[in-house]
Structures are given as structure tokens and as C-alpha cells.
Scaffold this motif. Sequence first.
Motif: not given
Length: 285
Positions: A66-72, A74-80, A82-88
Motif C-alpha cells: 500500500t506504500d509502494a503501489f496502488e493495490v487494485v 484484479l481487472p484493473a491490472v489490465l489498465e496502463a 498512472g501508479e504501478k498497480r498490484v492485485a491480490l
Amino acid sequence: MSGAGLPRRLARGGFEALARLDGATQFSRHYPDESNAVLAYHAVGEPAGYGNVSVDRFRRDLDYLTDAFEVVDLPAVLEAGGEKRVALTFDDAYDDFYENALPVLREYRVPATLFVPVAFVGGCPDGYAYRFARSPVDHEAFNDPAAFVDESVRDPGVMSWDRLREVAADPLVTVGTHTRTHLDLARVRDRKTLEDEIVGARDELEDRLGVAVDRFCYPFGRYSEAAVDVVRESHAMAVTSERGVLSDPEAADAYRLPRVRAHEPTHRVRFDLSGLRWRLTELVG
């Protein structure tokens, strides 16, 4: 040591050294990283086992993520952009997701996808527990329970339907399909079996939980082209166990998404989340 294996072993040693250096200096965070990533968790709790992280480790993971990335979601990782996105993502719907992981997700207010093996909900059918503790790569008859007699393999603690309904009702959690009986889909040739394991399992999840289900996870990360075709016809996206990140998110194959193994040592996971790590892999070949 064979000549062919030497370069690979040297490369693994080099990446481990870089991962440890990155753990100490965080140099990879200065790399202009436009890749997104998906993390693959299994169990959260004690005792340690395959795919297991402790609750304390999971909380430290979320502190970092949550400090280093935008935690999103799952479908949002297919969008480019802005901030680097990570899904769990969490495979297998273990009881400890409900008991240990979900409270921490709520604490940090981050979303996750939970992949459910439908036939195991509430308890593992007799003869099938080996699928959580054996590799299909090592067993030609992996999809035949009668080929396995091992009383030391205990039934996995998969959630009940009541717990799953509670989890599915949480706005932070999206339920996905993990087949019906956790088959090695790479060895399934029969179309009817594929449809029952993939589409039938999805339909049962939707009926029992009262939610739409459109995400899929290949058991063991293994699949055939026929399996991918059935998943493509019935789901919106799917994750594998292939290691990597989405270097070009908008061009990624939505039905073969790679993931980073979250149960690896912390320094390795953080380096694996970096696009720099995979760019170096390409250069090494």
C-alpha cells in the motif's frame, strides 16, 4: 553439473544476489516501471507449508504494497498509466482466508480475488486430498484418485458454503472459479469434462452464492488450449502460475495472466514485483 544447466544456475544465483541487494537498498523502486503485477497467495497462518505466509508476514506485505503501489481489484491490472498497480489473489478458499486474511484486508481496505475449488467446499471428498500436496508433473495418472493411496495427506481446510456466502458479500472480495475438483487441466482432453469443471463449477458458485463469477484460476497453473478456449467462453479473465509481471498491461493475454508467488522470501517477492527484474531476465535470455 551439465553444461546446459550451468547458465541457468548462474542466472538464478545472480537474480538471488540482486534480490538481496534490492531488499537492502530498494534500488528497483527507482526504475521507471510501467508494469502491473498479480500476487498469488494460498494460505495465511500457521504452521508454515506450501504457499503459506504468517499473519504477521501478510500484514508486513500490505504495509509495503500500500506504500509502494496502488493495490487494485484484479481487472484493473489490465489498465496502463498512472501508479504501478498490484492485485491480490488467493487460491483454494482455505478456512484461514476467512479467519486470518480477510480481517487484515479489511484493516487495510484493499481488494482481493478468492478462487474456489467447488467440490472441496466444506470438506475434501475421499481420495482427493493429494491434489493439494502433490505435483501433476511427477504423476502421469494425476487426475485419477484411485492411483493415489496416501493416508498421510490430510484433507485441506476449505471454507464452508456459509463462510463463503459471508466472504462473497464483502465488497472487498470477489469470488472466482478454481474448477470443480482441482484437476490438472493440461491432461484433460474430453470437452464435456472441461465444461463441467470450468462452466459447471462457475454455475454452481453463482447459484449458491448469488453473485456473478467471471474470473478463473487454472489449478497448478496448468492448462491446454482446449481448456483456455472453455475459460474464454465462460469467464472474463484467468490467472496462471507462470511467473512474471504485465510489462504491457493493455496488450496482456487476459486468459493467461502471470503472477508473482507471494510465499517466497520477502526480498525475492519485492524484486519479482519489479519490471526491472523481468527486463533483466529478457536480457539474460
